[in-house]
Design an enzyme around this catalytic site. Structure first.
Site, PDB file in Angstrom:
ATOM      1  N   SER A   1      17.480   0.985  -2.659  1.00 26.14           N
ATOM      2  CA  SER A   1      17.855   0.975  -4.450  1.00 26.14           C
ATOM      3  C   SER A   1      19.473   0.860  -4.215  1.00 26.14           C
ATOM      4  CB  SER A   1      16.777   2.044  -4.338  1.00 26.14           C
ATOM      5  OG  SER A   1      16.988   1.796  -6.238  1.00 26.14           O
TER       6      SER A   1
ATOM      7  N   PRO B   1      18.174  20.340 -10.417  1.00 30.35           N
ATOM      8  CA  PRO B   1      18.994  19.843  -9.181  1.00 30.35           C
ATOM      9  C   PRO B   1      18.000  18.641  -9.004  1.00 30.35           C
ATOM     10  CG  PRO B   1      17.036  21.323  -8.777  1.00 30.35           C
ATOM     11  CD  PRO B   1      16.683  21.366 -10.131  1.00 30.35           C
TER      12      PRO B   1
END
Ligand code: 16G
Ligand code: MG
Length: 568
Positions: free
Chosen positions: A68, A504
């Site tokens: 990506s 996170p």
């Protein structure tokens, strides 16, 4: 085949041994890391995809090799389930387990255990369609994948170099072929024909839009964009930029949707091409994210991100549903994540139901399925619109009672064709945006003025162990480390319009801090602050860094490594 072909698998597996000392994890977007470490992972994914297909009675599974928007040296792989959706979550753990088997023997053992525990009937066929983006590490990884297919005896179809959303389209088209839910021809031609035909119908009679500049991130979107131009003909002029897919080092480099969103500025290569008022957009490296922007009359960069796209599109669909006389039967809803700008949430929530879910496409997609029409976008530009089966049936069978109702109904039906409902698709989303702009006679200015973004800032914090950070309430609050959320709340209270959360990352070994703030409350006095920022963004930046400072203190350990910007 009633048993695993262990000898064949062993033969191939020995040629794709797992590097010792590396741990791989199937995360939010599949496996993703340095391309030159992925050989064994991709080989094993080839076998896993075949087993997944057998488990689902020979339905075709997709495999996409891409990283990506990540830097060019990275690569990755993700699996696509039969309806064109992300791999079912329970299989992510199987993927992680197989990828980490330390030797061929351990891998064979893990495979045998998987076949048993998931009750795979090995006599079923295994069918897979696969593709890759333009990364230099792609060809070698594809041959590892193909070895996996050979080892298990998978019927594999090579879709070549193409975008992630086209691969998702193909998976769904293949699996629905010849049924009454047929998604379209199972080829790139089928995809482009479907998009361009519906686009032309939707803009018929509207003024032809000005040429649109598309920053292709020097990735696979350049190939797909060039094909789209042929199918669109004169209906919509596109100007492709950053199309050098074979020059090493250029992919996503100072360009692309992620660059624009994180840097909040124009890709430098577009600077000389853009005139005030000009609209442009950026794709990411696999063309599933889209960022729009324009230059205002003073030549200032204005960004129209995933939240702005959601606002534009959702409001338009709500209007069409009403015009079609279906507002009591079809409910439109929006799904966002905590990263959605607070002003976008306010704008949308005043008009329709809005739900907040954890980061990651699969969460948004599944939540959107609960609406008749579910619009989902991440602020980073990934998103689409889902029309439920019953809504699509309703649109087809509804008898309009006026010509105006009939027109609106046809527009809605054409939108179901234009939108790639399997996953976010930068090209399909771009056409969707252009349809709305044409219908509303909006330029970037009017679109941007739907609401004004609250100043915001994202900060990364490198910590010893990000797994110590646990969240609840769609990632908006921390439950661990204990006590940290209370400290964040205390800080946030000192800013008007203040909001901040910590989570996170699922793709990087960091903790992310997001903050929005309008002004600092008087009570807080002035703290010394030396990062250069424009006046408007000052407080959001300040809040973000103060929260980041808390996070660092909690989890960073060594005080000498505490970055200077992290003020108390
Ligand atoms: C992946 C996700 C994207 C999410 C991003 C968050 C998919 C296909 N992609 O790119 O939705 O926004 O990760 O990254 O699910 P982070 O966890 O590092 O913040
Ligand atoms: Mg992408």
């Amino acid at each position: 085949m009633s048993q695993l072909p262990l000898n064949a698998i062993k033969h191939y597996s020995d040629a794709h041994s797992k590097p010792p000392d590396l741990h791989f994890q199937y995360g939010t977007a599949g496996f993703r890391t340095l391309g030159n470490t992925l050989d064994s992972v991709i080989f094993r994914v080839g076998i896993l995809a075949g087993l997944r297909s057998k488990r689902l009675d020979g339905k075709t599974i997709g495999v996409m090799v891409t990283a990506s928007h990540n830097p060019e040296q990275d690569n990755g792989v993700k699996l696509v389930d039969p309806r064109g959706e992300m791999l079912e979550a329970s299989w992510e753990a199987h993927a992680t387990l197989l990828a980490n088997a330390s030797s061929t023997d351990a891998f064979l053992e893990a495979l045998t255990a998987l076949v048993k525990s998931t009750k795979i009937d090995l006599s079923k066929p295994a069918r897979v369609v696969y593709a890759r983006d333009t990364r230099p590490s792609g060809p070698a990884l594809i041959s590892a994948l193909e070895d996996g297919f050979k080892a298990l005896g998978v019927e594999a179809r090579d879709a070549g170099i193409t975008t992630t959303p086209i691969l998702h389209y193909l998976v769904k088209a293949i699996n629905t072929k010849g049924t009454n839910e047929s998604y379209g021809e199972d080829s790139e031609d089928g995809y482009f024909t479907k998009l361009s035909t519906s686009f032309k119908k939707l803009v018929a009679g509207k003024a032809r839009p000005d040429p649109l500049i598309i920053d292709c991130a020097n990735g696979v979107g350049a190939h797909a964009g060039a094909k789209l131009i042929e199918y669109l003909g004169d209906s919509f002029p596109l100007v492709l930029e950053n199309t050098t897919t074979s020059t090493p080092g250029t992919l996503n480099e100072s360009c692309g949707a992620d660059f624009v969103k994180t840097m909040q500025r124009l890709p430098p290569t577009l600077a000389n091409l853009m005139k005030p008022g000009q609209r442009a957009c950026s794709l990411d490296g696999d063309a599933d994210r889209l960022m729009y922007y324009y230059l205002d009359e003073r030549g200032q960069f204005r960004m129209l991100d995933g939240d702005k796209i959601a606002a534009l599109v959702a409001a338009f669909i709500v209007e069409l549903v009403k015009l079609a006389g279906l507002d009591s039967e079809i409910k439109v809803g929006v799904v966002q994540t905590a990263y959605a700008n607070g002003a976008s949430t306010k704008y949308l929530a005043e008009r329709l139901p809005v739900k907040c879910v954890p980061t990651g496409v699969k969460h948004l997609h599944h939540a959107a399925e609960h609406y008749d029409v579910g619009v989902y976008f991440e602020a980073n530009g990934h998103g689409t619109v889902l029309f439920s089966k019953s809504t699509q049936d309703k649109l087809k069978s509804h008898e309009p009672s006026t010509p105006a109702q009939s027109t609106a109904l046809n527009h809605l039906i054409n939108l179901t064709q234009l939108i790639n409902q399997t996953v976010g698709d930068a090209l399909s989303d771009m056409l969707l945006v252009e349809v709305v702009l044409a219908h509303k006679s909006y330029s970037g200015v009017e679109w941007n003025s739907l609401y004004a973004d609250l100043p915001n800032r994202l900060v990364k914090v490198v910590v010893g162990d990000r797994n110590g950070f646990k969240t609840e309430d769609a990632e908006r609050r921390l439950v661990s480390p204990p006590g940290l959320q209370t400290k964040i709340d205390d800080l946030v209270r000192r800013y008007e319009g203040g909001r901040s959360f910590v989570r996170p990352s699922g793709t990087e070994d960091v903790v992310r801090v997001y903050a929005e703030a309008v002004v600092k409350s008087q009570a807080d006095g002035g703290s010394p602050y030396f990062i250069e920022v424009t006046e408007t963004y000052k407080f959001a930046v300040e809040l973000a860094f103060r929260v980041a400072g808390l996070v660092y203190d909690e989890a960073g350990g060594d005080p000498s490594r505490r970055p200077k910007e992290f003020l108390p």
